[in-house]
Write an enzyme that holds these catalytic residues in place. Structure first.
Site, short mmCIF file in Angstrom:
data_model
loop_
_atom_site.label_atom_id
_atom_site.label_comp_id
_atom_site.label_asym_id
_atom_site.label_seq_id
_atom_site.Cartn_x
_atom_site.Cartn_y
_atom_site.Cartn_z
N CYS B 94 0.97 -1.26 0.03
CA CYS B 94 -0.04 0.03 -0.09
C CYS B 94 0.70 1.16 -0.02
O CYS B 94 1.44 1.65 -0.80
CB CYS B 94 -0.89 -0.13 1.13
SG CYS B 94 -2.33 0.87 0.96
N ARG B 128 -11.99 5.90 -2.83
CA ARG B 128 -11.25 4.89 -2.65
C ARG B 128 -11.61 3.57 -3.00
O ARG B 128 -12.86 3.39 -3.15
CB ARG B 128 -10.98 4.76 -0.93
CG ARG B 128 -10.77 6.05 -0.21
CD ARG B 128 -10.62 5.67 1.18
NE ARG B 128 -9.39 4.98 1.58
CZ ARG B 128 -8.15 5.54 1.56
NH1 ARG B 128 -7.77 6.82 1.45
NH2 ARG B 128 -7.18 4.67 2.05
N HIS B 194 -3.10 -4.89 1.73
CA HIS B 194 -2.64 -4.57 3.19
C HIS B 194 -2.80 -5.51 4.03
O HIS B 194 -3.39 -6.60 3.84
CB HIS B 194 -3.26 -3.12 3.75
CG HIS B 194 -4.80 -3.42 4.08
ND1 HIS B 194 -5.38 -2.47 3.61
CD2 HIS B 194 -5.43 -4.21 4.78
CE1 HIS B 194 -6.79 -2.78 3.94
NE2 HIS B 194 -6.75 -3.76 4.85
#
Lengths: 454, 244
Positions: B94, B128, B194
């Site tokens: 990330c 996002r 992540h």
């Protein structure tokens, strides 16, 4: 205008009635319908009511319940969103249900728990007299992005209700520094007890929001809470107006607490166990102070305050004692694991993990919670996992040091309840939010208890 | 045999269960009787990366990345570039992945130079890309399906100097447009997945370990492990996403 209010209120009531016919306890949909019919409804209904709001990551529900209990003990009726319906729709529905058919409030006081994300809109509509901010931890990151995002959200809510007294946790740097950014009148509460707590392995607030330097601590309480200061720019923990100066275990359970308050020194017992419930009590008392309630009476009432809704709630299934400890994020989970590690003798722990929207669909946080320290301190002859992400929970426990062969995966809550029934050892269930609702419901049904919205 | 693992910037890049990745590397070495040591290098940490066998860099919050850029300019950026060229295995997730690229341009057009260890750049965006996702590693990395969770505003575009880490099967990946996920260059593995990426992807974890062992000892004989719990967790999510 009056007609719209009546119409929106009626639609809200009718939809709740229909939902209940189908055995559903929701307040979100009725509230949504009402707001769709009249967006200004919440502001209109809340205008004549003195409201105290509670927001923050952990401890909202318990702190709000303590405030409600203070009023109940004082014989003062209040409206409150009990079932944890803490978004705009649920809060609106609560105001509707306690108003007359024409939208006149029947109660003059309200204790409202509010989700951080819903706080700006709710605070703007409600214009509360006081706001308690409990703390800020990492939580449900897929919804709000980041912990600083949640902080911005709370700040924006405070700015939209500039007359509200903000009661801030001095020990949480993310919360306490809101007084530097918001124009609200502020007061602080915190723990000034000797002794060193344990810092989290991963701090949620390592760096000064003012200058970016690393915070230093004169004392840790737990996680990133404590007596923090910035060695570079000099920002530091404000002196608490409501300061807990001593905590000792009470013989009858819970903690004996001494607090220095502007109203004078208070000595009282918090019936709920664990230090974080002392923090919740301090938050509630600061809120009570901001509202101008009788503080000694409020403090005394904490002695008769029991658990709420899945937060260290104890029940019995047949002869088996069952305790439910809600865990939603690493900070809260670490407290629960500490508690579980301290349980003497054999017990059956059950870890429940769902990834519904209300839980946050990202379950990564379980890897930040210190399950390792639990298995370093004790072992179990049997462990249960349940939920939509039960297998992820199982994997987490395996990596934490649990014996994978002792882990039993329950595919349904019925299987879980069936396994719990008849056990001779106590059962500790650590669920996240929606898995708690399901398990609690099934346990209540199996033991003859009530449904949660009652 | 032992691997010295470095967790770079654990004080600022530590979002989203990154610790799970370190724990997974550790356990999968320990379960095979191989040694593990961990060094955490925070901001201002002195050691050069060349002293380690594998470097992990996690994701962070926007606020903290500004603190970080200063530290990178003070020498760590050059240190990372030379370690990358030297064949050091990296797992970057990330924010840590974006940082290794050339630059980041914010949604309002502000250009922020990054360290340029990898030929890629990132464009910021308000909305996002969030959710469980699945991508398939390239054949040279074993071709297994990797299950992760992505949550990023940035859209990353690969230059000709790097290859994708994998192809998206379900979800968004680098930018939600070209079907690529992550980046591969020498022994660098960059990804948007992540933490905890590795526990549920044991084949990918072993690929990283093998990479580091081969570089250090010239060989990597990783015994197979009992992965029943891993397989069960994978099967559930693959079925849910329709990627099985």
């Amino acid at each position: 205008m009056r007609l719209r209010v009546m119409l929106a209120c009626a639609a809200c009531r009718i939809s709740r009635f229909v939902l209940r016919l189908f055995g559903r306890g929701g307040t979100a949909l009725p509230g949504k319908i009402a707001l769709r019919l009249y967006p200004g409804l919440l502001a209109r209904l809340a205008r004549p009511v003195d409201v105290i709001m509670v927001t923050g990551t952990n401890g909202k529900t318990t702190t709000a319940a303590m405030l409600r209990h203070m009023l109940e003990q004082a014989g003062r009726p209040c409206l409150s969103n009990r079932a944890g319906a803490n978004l705009l729709s649920g809060i609106t529905a609560e105001f509707v249900f306690s108003a007359s058919l024409t939208g006149r409030p029947r109660k003059k006081l309200a204790v409202i728990e509010c989700d951080e994300g819903a706080f700006p809109a709710a605070a703007q509509a409600i214009r509360p007299k006081a706001v308690v901010v409990t703390n800020l931890f990492r939580d449900q990151l897929d919804r709000y992005g980041e912990v600083t995002h949640a902080r911005r959200s709370i700040l924006s809510g405070l700015e939209k209700a500039p007359e509200a007294v903000a009661c801030l946790n001095a020990d949480c740097s993310l919360t306490a520094t809101l007084h530097l950014d918001a124009g609200n009148p502020c007061l602080f509460y915190g723990l000034d007890i000797p002794g060193e707590g344990e810092a989290a392995a991963v701090s949620d607030a390592p760096h000064c929001l003012g200058c970016g330097a690393r915070y230093a601590y004169r004392r840790h309480t737990y996680a990133h809470l404590g007596d923090w200061y910035c060695p570079e720019c000099g920002r530091e923990r404000p002196r608490p107006d409501y300061s807990v100066t001593s905590v000792a275990p009470a013989p009858e359970g819970g903690s004996l607490v001494t607090m220095a308050a502007p109203e004078g020194n208070l000595n009282f017992r918090v019936a709920l166990p664990a230090l974080y419930n002392v923090c919740n009590a301090a938050a509630a008392l600061a809120g009570a102070g901001a509202m101008g309630w009788d503080l000694p009476a409020a403090a005394r009432s904490l002695e008769s305050f029991g658990a709420v809704f899945g937060r260290m709630e104890s029940l019995r299934l047949g002869d088996t004692p069952v305790q439910i400890v809600l865990v939603k994020n690493p900070a809260g989970c670490d407290r629960a694991l500490e508690y579980l590690a301290s349980v003497p003798g054999e017990c059956f722990p059950v870890f429940c993990l769902n990834d519904n929207l209300a839980d946050g669909t990202d379950v990564s946080w379980i890897w930040d919670a210190a399950y390792e320290s639990l298995f370093a301190r004790r072992s179990f002859s049997q462990i249960g996992v349940y939920g939509t992400r039960a297998q992820d929970m199982r994997l987490r426990l395996k990596y934490a040091g649990a014996d994978d062969e002792k882990i039993q995966v329950f595919d349904t809550a019925d299987e879980l309840v069936a396994a719990v029934r008849g056990l001779s050892v106590p059962v500790y269930i650590l669920p996240n939010y929606t898995s708690m609702l399901v398990v609690r419901d099934k346990l209540a049904a199996a033991g003859g208890g009530g449904k949660f919205w009652e | 045999m032992e691997l010295k693992i470095c967790h770079l910037y654990p004080d600022v890049l530590n979002l989203y269960g990154d610790r799970g990745n370190i724990l997974c590397l550790r356990r999968r070495l320990e379960w095979r009787g191989l040694g593990f040591s961990l060094t955490e290098l925070p901001l201002g940490g002195g050691d050069a990366l060349g002293a380690f066998d594998l470097v992990f860099i996690g994701g962070g919050q926007d606020f903290e990345q500004t603190v970080l850029l200063e530290d990178l300019r003070r020498g760590r950026g050059a240190d990372i570039r030379s370690a990358v060229e030297d064949g050091m295995p990296f797992l970057c997730v990330c924010g840590g992945y974006q940082l290794l690229g050339r630059s980041y341009r914010t949604a309002d057009g502000q250009e922020c130079p990054y360290i340029g260890a990898l030929d890629l750049y990132t464009l910021g965006s308000e909305d996002r890309l969030i959710g469980n996702y699945v991508f398939q590693l390239e054949p040279e990395d074993g071709g297994s399906l990797v299950i992760g969770f992505e949550n990023h505003g940035g859209r990353t575009y690969l230059g000709s100097g790097v290859r994708p880490l994998g192809r998206v099967r379900k979800g968004y990946g680098n930018n939600g447009e070209d079907g690529t996920e992550g980046a591969r260059y020498k022994n660098v593995f960059g990804t948007y997945s992540h933490g905890p990426l590795l526990p549920k992807n044991p084949a990918f974890c072993d690929r990283l370990l093998a990479c580091a062992l081969e570089r250090k000892y010239g060989r990597a004989d990783l015994e197979p492990l009992e992965d029943a719990a891993e397989e069960a967790a994978r099967a559930g999510m693959l079925a849910r996403l329709g990627a099985d």
